[in-house]
Enzyme design. Structure first.
Site, PDB file in Angstrom:
ATOM      1  N   LYS A 223       1.079  -1.237   0.862  1.00  0.00           N
ATOM      2  CA  LYS A 223       0.046  -0.106   0.157  1.00  0.00           C
ATOM      3  C   LYS A 223       0.707   1.461  -0.179  1.00  0.00           C
ATOM      4  O   LYS A 223       2.081   1.589   0.169  1.00  0.00           O
ATOM      5  CB  LYS A 223      -0.690  -0.075   1.300  1.00  0.00           C
ATOM      6  CG  LYS A 223      -2.158  -0.962   1.144  1.00  0.00           C
ATOM      7  CD  LYS A 223      -2.754  -1.094   2.261  1.00  0.00           C
ATOM      8  CE  LYS A 223      -3.605  -2.036   1.296  1.00  0.00           C
ATOM      9  NZ  LYS A 223      -5.458  -1.468   2.795  1.00  0.00           N
ATOM     10  N   ARG A 257      -3.435 -10.104   4.814  1.00  0.00           N
ATOM     11  CA  ARG A 257      -4.626  -9.947   3.886  1.00  0.00           C
ATOM     12  C   ARG A 257      -2.747  -9.841   2.809  1.00  0.00           C
ATOM     13  O   ARG A 257      -2.222  -8.416   2.775  1.00  0.00           O
ATOM     14  CB  ARG A 257      -5.167  -9.480   3.384  1.00  0.00           C
ATOM     15  CG  ARG A 257      -6.082  -9.292   1.990  1.00  0.00           C
ATOM     16  CD  ARG A 257      -7.116  -8.360   2.358  1.00  0.00           C
ATOM     17  NE  ARG A 257      -7.597  -8.391   0.448  1.00  0.00           N
ATOM     18  CZ  ARG A 257      -7.035  -7.406  -0.527  1.00  0.00           C
ATOM     19  NH1 ARG A 257      -6.297  -6.871   0.175  1.00  0.00           N
ATOM     20  NH2 ARG A 257      -8.041  -8.018  -1.805  1.00  0.00           N
TER      21      ARG A 257
END
Length: 275
Positions: A223, A257
């Site tokens: 991210k 995740r």
């Protein structure tokens, strides 16, 4: 603290951290958009993730990256349903990453084991659809929508606001008759949060697990926050992602995740073997 996660056909023990592998069946996801649009490509990716050791496979047909445009129910279904139907044969827990009730219902009917919803089952009928199933549920916090959420995120106290939201959503789902063993919480890193908000939440993972009294899923793989910390582009954030996943697990997260399953599991095995 909860010792297992009831995930559809599966009862997943939480005595060790679990790894969820990501399969984006989209043309525009921030990391791997367009790579797994064809069914054969998606199934090959799932096989690789399983071979690498993934405990859960998370299938998404709509990008939720900052600035991503929404897609119709029909488009999302056309992307994910063939993958779900074919991937059932792998006999691993399958998760659908969606915030649309109609997509949830179709995926549940096809036998998906979990619904991973960035909108915390806020859509009309979503809670009812899940209450009628035995699927696992991940409730995530976000501020705003993917189209605008990173424009100017603002909180008085990000930790308390995220905690309050998730407490309310967990209560709503349990109130509809869903067993607590079917519920996970996700703080929503990067979903309407700047780097300082993300840092504050990450440092509070252990506190928030105690407050929420439910297992936590952490998703920070590749991210923007990791790019801001390292200066690396999205394709060069594997080391940062693995490090963040390990730190999340050290703080108490039960599921991470990730895109890089093999590398993450290697790090977790070393941590478990040497801690």
């Amino acid at each position: 603290m909860q010792t297992y996660f009831h995930c559809g056909r599966f009862k997943l023990e939480l005595e060790r951290p679990l790894v969820m592998g990501i399969v984006n069946v989209t043309p525009d996801s921030f990391s791997d958009g367009g790579r797994y649009l064809q069914l054969e490509q998606a199934l090959q990716k799932i096989e690789q993730l399983i071979s690498d050791g993934a405990d859960i496979i998370d299938i998404g047909g709509e990008s939720t990256r900052p600035g991503a445009a929404s897609v119709s129910v029909d488009v999302e279904l056309s992307r994910v349903m063939p993958v779900i139907e074919a991937a059932r044969a792998f006999n691993v827990p399958l998760s659908i990453d969606t915030c649309k009730t109609a997509v949830m219902q179709a995926a549940l009917q096809a036998g998906v084991d979990m619904v991973n919803d960035i909108a915390g089952l806020e859509a009309p009928g979503a809670i009812a659809a899940l209450a009628q199933s035995q699927a696992g549920i991940c409730l995530m916090h976000k501020q705003g929508n993917p189209q605008t959420m990173q424009a100017a995120p603002h909180y008085q106290d990000v930790v308390s606001e995220v905690s309050s939201y998730l407490v309310d959503r967990i209560s709503a789902v349990i109130g509809a008759g869903v067993a607590k063993e079917r519920i996970l919480a996700d703080l929503g890193f990067g979903f309407g949060k700047n780097l300082e908000h993300n840092r504050a939440l990450f440092r509070s993972i252990s506190i928030l697990i105690e407050e929420l009294q439910t297992p936590m899923l952490v998703g920070v793989s590749r991210k923007r926050m990791l790019g801001e910390l390292t200066g690396r582009e999205v394709g060069d954030r594997t080391t940062a992602s693995v490090t963040a996943a390990l730190l999340a697990v050290q703080a108490g997260a039960q599921i991470v995740r990730v895109h890089d399953v093999r590398e993450t599991l290697d790090a977790l095995k070393v941590w478990q073997g040497l801690k």
